[in-house]
Design a protein around this motif. Structure first.
Motif, PDB file in Angstrom:
ATOM      1  N   ARG A  95       0.827  -1.208   0.000  1.00 36.17           N
ATOM      2  CA  ARG A  95       0.000   0.000   0.000  1.00 36.17           C
ATOM      3  C   ARG A  95       0.861   1.257   0.000  1.00 36.17           C
ATOM      4  NH1 ARG A  95      -3.017   1.062   5.837  1.00 36.17           N
ATOM      5  NH2 ARG A  95      -1.206   1.869   6.929  1.00 36.17           N
ATOM      6  N   LEU A  96       1.992   1.213   0.696  1.00 32.97           N
ATOM      7  CA  LEU A  96       2.850   2.392   0.738  1.00 32.97           C
ATOM      8  C   LEU A  96       3.535   2.614  -0.611  1.00 32.97           C
ATOM      9  CD1 LEU A  96       3.951   4.676   2.521  1.00 32.97           C
ATOM     10  CD2 LEU A  96       5.837   3.148   3.159  1.00 32.97           C
ATOM     11  N   ALA A  97       4.099   1.558  -1.182  1.00 30.16           N
ATOM     12  CA  ALA A  97       4.797   1.691  -2.462  1.00 30.16           C
ATOM     13  C   ALA A  97       3.829   2.084  -3.564  1.00 30.16           C
ATOM     14  CB  ALA A  97       5.493   0.379  -2.811  1.00 30.16           C
ATOM     15  N   GLY A  98       2.650   1.465  -3.594  1.00 28.01           N
ATOM     16  CA  GLY A  98       1.679   1.793  -4.628  1.00 28.01           C
ATOM     17  C   GLY A  98       1.141   3.198  -4.492  1.00 28.01           C
ATOM     18  N   SER A  99       0.894   3.634  -3.280  1.00 27.77           N
ATOM     19  CA  SER A  99       0.368   4.984  -3.060  1.00 27.77           C
ATOM     20  C   SER A  99       1.390   6.041  -3.450  1.00 27.77           C
ATOM     21  CB  SER A  99      -0.056   5.156  -1.600  1.00 27.77           C
ATOM     22  OG  SER A  99      -1.109   4.276  -1.265  1.00 27.77           O
ATOM     23  N   VAL A 100       2.637   5.833  -3.086  1.00 31.30           N
ATOM     24  CA  VAL A 100       3.679   6.790  -3.448  1.00 31.30           C
ATOM     25  C   VAL A 100       3.829   6.855  -4.964  1.00 31.30           C
ATOM     26  CG1 VAL A 100       6.166   7.221  -3.347  1.00 31.30           C
ATOM     27  CG2 VAL A 100       4.921   6.649  -1.265  1.00 31.30           C
ATOM     28  N   ALA A 101       3.806   5.702  -5.633  1.00 27.12           N
ATOM     29  CA  ALA A 101       3.903   5.693  -7.096  1.00 27.12           C
ATOM     30  C   ALA A 101       2.734   6.435  -7.724  1.00 27.12           C
ATOM     31  CB  ALA A 101       3.962   4.250  -7.607  1.00 27.12           C
ATOM     32  N   ALA A 102       1.529   6.251  -7.171  1.00 22.21           N
ATOM     33  CA  ALA A 102       0.343   6.934  -7.699  1.00 22.21           C
ATOM     34  C   ALA A 102       0.445   8.442  -7.498  1.00 22.21           C
ATOM     35  CB  ALA A 102      -0.909   6.397  -7.032  1.00 22.21           C
ATOM     36  N   LEU A 103       0.926   8.866  -6.353  1.00 19.21           N
ATOM     37  CA  LEU A 103       1.065  10.295  -6.092  1.00 19.21           C
ATOM     38  C   LEU A 103       2.114  10.921  -7.008  1.00 19.21           C
ATOM     39  CD1 LEU A 103       0.866  10.309  -2.185  1.00 19.21           C
ATOM     40  CD2 LEU A 103      -0.891  11.069  -3.795  1.00 19.21           C
ATOM     41  N   ALA A 143       1.128   3.749  15.186  1.00 16.93           N
ATOM     42  CA  ALA A 143       2.229   2.946  15.706  1.00 16.93           C
ATOM     43  C   ALA A 143       3.204   2.486  14.629  1.00 16.93           C
ATOM     44  CB  ALA A 143       1.670   1.725  16.434  1.00 16.93           C
ATOM     45  N   LEU A 144       2.887   2.713  13.352  1.00 15.96           N
ATOM     46  CA  LEU A 144       3.771   2.290  12.273  1.00 15.96           C
ATOM     47  C   LEU A 144       5.013   3.175  12.238  1.00 15.96           C
ATOM     48  CD1 LEU A 144       1.154   1.684   9.425  1.00 15.96           C
ATOM     49  CD2 LEU A 144       2.323  -0.039  10.829  1.00 15.96           C
ATOM     50  N   PRO A 145       6.146   2.630  11.800  1.00 20.81           N
ATOM     51  CA  PRO A 145       7.380   3.438  11.757  1.00 20.81           C
ATOM     52  C   PRO A 145       7.303   4.511  10.682  1.00 20.81           C
ATOM     53  CG  PRO A 145       7.734   1.290  10.733  1.00 20.81           C
ATOM     54  CD  PRO A 145       6.378   1.233  11.382  1.00 20.81           C
ATOM     55  N   ARG A 146       8.068   5.559  10.892  1.00 19.21           N
ATOM     56  CA  ARG A 146       8.131   6.637   9.917  1.00 19.21           C
ATOM     57  C   ARG A 146       8.914   6.188   8.685  1.00 19.21           C
ATOM     58  NH1 ARG A 146       9.136  12.984  10.697  1.00 19.21           N
ATOM     59  NH2 ARG A 146       9.920  13.485   8.615  1.00 19.21           N
ATOM     60  N   PRO A 147       8.356   6.366   7.492  1.00 15.64           N
ATOM     61  CA  PRO A 147       9.109   6.012   6.275  1.00 15.64           C
ATOM     62  C   PRO A 147      10.276   6.967   6.045  1.00 15.64           C
ATOM     63  CG  PRO A 147       6.722   6.187   5.866  1.00 15.64           C
ATOM     64  CD  PRO A 147       6.983   6.792   7.205  1.00 15.64           C
ATOM     65  N   ASP A 148      11.124   6.614   5.075  1.00 13.82           N
ATOM     66  CA  ASP A 148      12.301   7.438   4.770  1.00 13.82           C
ATOM     67  C   ASP A 148      11.992   8.541   3.762  1.00 13.82           C
ATOM     68  OD1 ASP A 148      13.920   5.895   6.450  1.00 13.82           O
ATOM     69  OD2 ASP A 148      14.299   4.437   4.853  1.00 13.82           O
ATOM     70  N   ASP A 149      11.155   8.256   2.787  1.00 12.77           N
ATOM     71  CA  ASP A 149      10.866   9.181   1.691  1.00 12.77           C
ATOM     72  C   ASP A 149       9.837  10.214   2.110  1.00 12.77           C
ATOM     73  OD1 ASP A 149      10.887   9.675  -1.408  1.00 12.77           O
ATOM     74  OD2 ASP A 149       8.762   9.485  -0.862  1.00 12.77           O
ATOM     75  N   ASP A 150      10.009  11.477   1.722  1.00 13.07           N
ATOM     76  CA  ASP A 150       9.088  12.545   2.122  1.00 13.07           C
ATOM     77  C   ASP A 150       7.665  12.274   1.651  1.00 13.07           C
ATOM     78  OD1 ASP A 150      11.006  14.044   3.434  1.00 13.07           O
ATOM     79  OD2 ASP A 150      11.496  15.244   1.665  1.00 13.07           O
ATOM     80  N   LEU A 151       7.508  11.792   0.422  1.00 12.33           N
ATOM     81  CA  LEU A 151       6.169  11.525  -0.085  1.00 12.33           C
ATOM     82  C   LEU A 151       5.520  10.363   0.661  1.00 12.33           C
ATOM     83  CD1 LEU A 151       4.225  12.704  -2.089  1.00 12.33           C
ATOM     84  CD2 LEU A 151       5.190  11.226  -3.871  1.00 12.33           C
ATOM     85  N   ALA A 152       6.319   9.379   1.041  1.00 13.98           N
ATOM     86  CA  ALA A 152       5.798   8.273   1.839  1.00 13.98           C
ATOM     87  C   ALA A 152       5.400   8.751   3.241  1.00 13.98           C
ATOM     88  CB  ALA A 152       6.846   7.163   1.936  1.00 13.98           C
ATOM     89  N   VAL A 153       6.205   9.646   3.808  1.00 15.07           N
ATOM     90  CA  VAL A 153       5.857  10.231   5.109  1.00 15.07           C
ATOM     91  C   VAL A 153       4.519  10.956   5.012  1.00 15.07           C
ATOM     92  CG1 VAL A 153       6.502  11.992   6.809  1.00 15.07           C
ATOM     93  CG2 VAL A 153       8.232  10.426   5.914  1.00 15.07           C
ATOM     94  N   LEU A 154       4.363  11.747   3.956  1.00 13.89           N
ATOM     95  CA  LEU A 154       3.119  12.495   3.777  1.00 13.89           C
ATOM     96  C   LEU A 154       1.937  11.555   3.643  1.00 13.89           C
ATOM     97  CD1 LEU A 154       1.707  15.244   3.331  1.00 13.89           C
ATOM     98  CD2 LEU A 154       2.155  14.940   0.874  1.00 13.89           C
TER      99      LEU A 154
END
Length: 292
Positions: A95-103, A143-154
């Motif tokens: 879900r994170l990888a797909g959402s970032v790619a879509a954005l 509770a999920l960890p913070r991602p590294d990429d700014d767009l993933a964080v957003l």
């Protein structure tokens, strides 16, 4: 803490900007492709796996309760069987990888890096302040960890804030005795979403669907044609006001200046996502962005 009235208004204004960014996870082809690659074949397997994944390998009953919008038979067709196809960790990664790619494809890769980083920082700071008491989906996402990429964080921050608002909305509905089907009919009557699409997408049969409408007619909230009565409009607005108040704490802590800054940064991003055409302007959550 005491919630200022302005924070409740901010909660509604920010919802209009956060929701489209989050919603790519439900509609964008990149997310569906990522879910399929992770083993979650079929739209609804991917939906339930990815949205429920922060809870762990959970079964149908708690997810039906937490989501508060699906017929139990529909949830049961996906859960817990999806966890034989892939793990919650697989679903979270998809879900994170797909959402970032879509954005990125929607144009957010053209946002100035400093603006994207600032929006991510502010959204993450707000998401860190969600009140999780009684809010299962918000707590699990927070509770999920913070991602590294700014767009993933957003994206993850918008998701935590969106589930926080949703948990509060469900609490308001439960307190008012409004069940899932009646809640759908209330949004339909308010002109916020499409009725037939919502009925089939949430798995309710004709009898359950008719019973939800009858509940609202018995309360005097809709008339025989399904339109809102004056009393129904007041009740709908009251539910939304209480939902805004329940969602207000992150914005009260962030403060009016930083909240306004985040809104200004997010507005063109949300507009770009909607312009890309994947996320419907009048989706199932009932957000009518033009009226914000």
């Amino acid at each position: 803490m005491t919630i200022p009235a302005g924070a409740a208004r901010s909660a509604r204004a920010l919802w209009a900007e956060l929701e489209p960014v989050h919603d790519v996870v439900h509609f964008a082809p990149e997310v569906q492709a990522a879910a399929t690659a992770a083993g979650f074949r079929g739209f609804w397997r991917g939906y339930f796996a990815m949205r429920a994944a922060p809870l762990g390998p959970v079964g149908a009953a708690p997810v039906t309760a937490a989501f508060h919008g699906f017929d139990p038979s529909m949830t049961g067709r996906a859960l817990p069987a999806v966890w034989s196809l892939g793990s919650p960790g697989d679903a979270l990664a998809a879900r994170l990888a797909g959402s970032v790619a879509a954005l990125r494809r929607s144009g957010l890769d053209a946002v100035a890096p400093a603006d994207l980083r600032r929006a991510a920082e502010l959204a993450w700071a707000a998401a860190a302040e969600v009140d999780v008491d009684g809010r299962v989906l918000a707590a699990a996402n927070a509770a999920l960890p913070r991602p590294d990429d700014d767009l993933a964080v957003l994206w993850q921050a918008t998701t935590t804030l969106r589930e926080h608002r949703g948990d509060g909305h469900v609490a308001v509905l439960v307190a008012r005795g409004v069940g899932p089907v009646a809640a759908h009919h209330l949004k339909i009557a308010a002109g916020e979403t499409d009725g037939e699409w919502l009925r089939t997408a949430r798995g309710f049969g004709p009898e359950a669907w008719a019973a939800g409408a009858q509940d609202l007619r018995a309360r005097g909230w809709i008339d025989a044609s399904g339109a809102l009565t004056a009393e129904g409009a007041d009740e709908h607005d009251g539910i939304e006001r209480l939902t805004d108040r329940a969602a207000a704490r992150p914005w009260a802590v962030l403060g009016p200046e930083r909240t306004a800054e985040l809104a200004a940064l997010l507005a063109p991003m949300a507009a770009a996502v909607l312009a890309a055409g994947d996320v419907p302007a009048h989706g199932p959550v009932g957000l009518v962005r033009e009226a914000r």
